[in-house]
Design an enzyme around this catalytic site. Structure first.
Site, PDB file in Angstrom:
ATOM      1  N   CYS A  17      54.698  -3.378  -1.713  1.00 13.23           N
ATOM      2  CA  CYS A  17      55.729  -4.226  -2.310  1.00 13.23           C
ATOM      3  C   CYS A  17      56.763  -3.323  -2.964  1.00 13.23           C
ATOM      4  CB  CYS A  17      55.097  -5.157  -3.352  1.00 13.23           C
ATOM      5  SG  CYS A  17      56.287  -6.248  -4.171  1.00 13.23           S
ATOM      6  N   HIS A  66      53.586 -13.356   1.478  1.00 12.58           N
ATOM      7  CA  HIS A  66      53.782 -12.380   0.392  1.00 12.58           C
ATOM      8  C   HIS A  66      55.049 -12.724  -0.412  1.00 12.58           C
ATOM      9  CE1 HIS A  66      53.891  -8.042  -1.127  1.00 12.58           C
ATOM     10  NE2 HIS A  66      55.105  -8.486  -1.426  1.00 12.58           N
ATOM     11  N   GLU A  67      56.152 -12.987   0.297  1.00  7.56           N
ATOM     12  CA  GLU A  67      57.412 -13.284  -0.401  1.00  7.56           C
ATOM     13  C   GLU A  67      57.342 -14.636  -1.100  1.00  7.56           C
ATOM     14  OE1 GLU A  67      59.298 -10.899  -0.836  1.00  7.56           O
ATOM     15  OE2 GLU A  67      58.477  -9.612   0.733  1.00  7.56           O
ATOM     16  N   HIS A 107      55.949 -14.455  -4.496  1.00  8.98           N
ATOM     17  CA  HIS A 107      56.855 -13.988  -5.559  1.00  8.98           C
ATOM     18  C   HIS A 107      57.553 -15.166  -6.244  1.00  8.98           C
ATOM     19  CE1 HIS A 107      56.670  -9.641  -5.345  1.00  8.98           C
ATOM     20  NE2 HIS A 107      56.895  -9.629  -4.041  1.00  8.98           N
TER      21      HIS A 107
HETATM   22  C1  QAP Z   1      56.286  -7.293   1.652  1.00  5.57           C
HETATM   23  O1  QAP Z   1      56.998  -5.108   1.339  1.00  5.57           O
HETATM   24  C2  QAP Z   1      55.285  -7.167   2.754  1.00  5.57           C
HETATM   25  O2  QAP Z   1      55.254   1.136  -1.968  1.00  5.57           O
HETATM   26  C3  QAP Z   1      57.454  -6.356   1.777  1.00  5.57           C
HETATM   27  O3  QAP Z   1      56.922   3.220  -1.685  1.00  5.57           O
HETATM   28  C4  QAP Z   1      54.292  -6.200   2.712  1.00  5.57           C
HETATM   29  O4  QAP Z   1      58.912  -4.164   1.946  1.00  5.57           O
HETATM   30  C5  QAP Z   1      55.321  -8.003   3.822  1.00  5.57           C
HETATM   31  C6  QAP Z   1      57.790  -0.391   0.203  1.00  5.57           C
HETATM   32  C7  QAP Z   1      53.363  -6.106   3.728  1.00  5.57           C
HETATM   33  C8  QAP Z   1      54.395  -7.893   4.841  1.00  5.57           C
HETATM   34  C9  QAP Z   1      53.416  -6.938   4.802  1.00  5.57           C
HETATM   35  C10 QAP Z   1      56.661  -0.232  -0.571  1.00  5.57           C
HETATM   36  C11 QAP Z   1      58.643   0.687   0.331  1.00  5.57           C
HETATM   37  C12 QAP Z   1      58.132  -1.658   0.854  1.00  5.57           C
HETATM   38  C13 QAP Z   1      56.374   0.972  -1.198  1.00  5.57           C
HETATM   39  C14 QAP Z   1      57.830  -4.028   1.413  1.00  5.57           C
HETATM   40  C15 QAP Z   1      57.245   2.043  -1.049  1.00  5.57           C
HETATM   41  C16 QAP Z   1      58.379   1.900  -0.280  1.00  5.57           C
HETATM   42  C17 QAP Z   1      57.373  -2.761   0.817  1.00  5.57           C
HETATM   43 CO    CO Z   2      56.635  -7.989  -2.824  1.00  7.30          CO
END
Ligand code: QAP
Ligand code: CO
Length: 166
Positions: free
Chosen positions: A93, A135-136, A139
């Protein structure tokens, strides 16, 4: 307009967001600016409360995931109407940097939502897109993915998060 991505445990990430009432230029500008912030941070999803706007909308684009086409989805006032199956995915995230944990969620979902112009829509998602939408959507209810972990893993992950971000 430049948007800062809030970091857990900012109190704004723990609140329930309110429904969007006005589908005007302010919403459109926020959606566009959020997309810029998400791509700049190399994310695949971003919800309005993550940029301090406590309203019910988010964007998803799996473009940065290998093997997925670039397609930006915008969801306003979404409701997940049906869930089925189960899938585990290693989630991260933008508001919880440096932590990745495997979370169990529904594999297939049916989502009702509004587009940016206030038109009602309905779409089915499976796999990673279904994970991203859930996930979103969390939030919008003040829930971060760490809260979806079984309690021992949740406590360990939160402790590790404090350590790597201090
Ligand atoms: C949510 O997550 C998500 O720790 C979006 O260092 C997660 O964009 C949806 C990110 C999993 C579906 C599956 C995280 C970037 C981005 C970090 C993200 C980081 C750099 C996470
Ligand atoms: Co998130």
């Amino acid at each position: 307009m430049t948007l800062e991505i809030l970091k857990y445990p900012d109190p704004r990430l723990l609140k329930r967001s309110v429904e969007v009432k006005d589908f005007g230029p302010r919403l459109h500008q926020l959606l566009d600016t959020m997309a810029g912030a998400m791509y700049a941070a190399k994310g695949i999803g971003l919800a309005a409360p993550q940029v301090g706007v406590l309203e019910r909308f988010f964007i998803v684009d799996l473009a940065l995931q290998e093997g997925f086409p670039a397609k930006k989805y915008e969801f306003v006032n979404p409701r997940i109407r049906q869930k089925s199956g189960s899938i585990r995915y290693e989630e991260g995230c933008l508001s919880v940097p440096g932590i990745n944990e495997s979370v169990s969620r529904a594999e297939h979902i049916l989502v009702e939502f509004f587009d940016r112009f206030g038109q009602p829509q309905e779409l089915e998602f499976s796999g990673l897109l279904a994970v991203a939408v859930q996930h979103e959507n969390d939030h919008l209810d003040g829930i971060v993915f760490l809260d979806r972990l079984p309690s021992i893993r949740k406590h360990l992950a939160k402790r590790r998060y404090k350590k790597v971000n201090s």
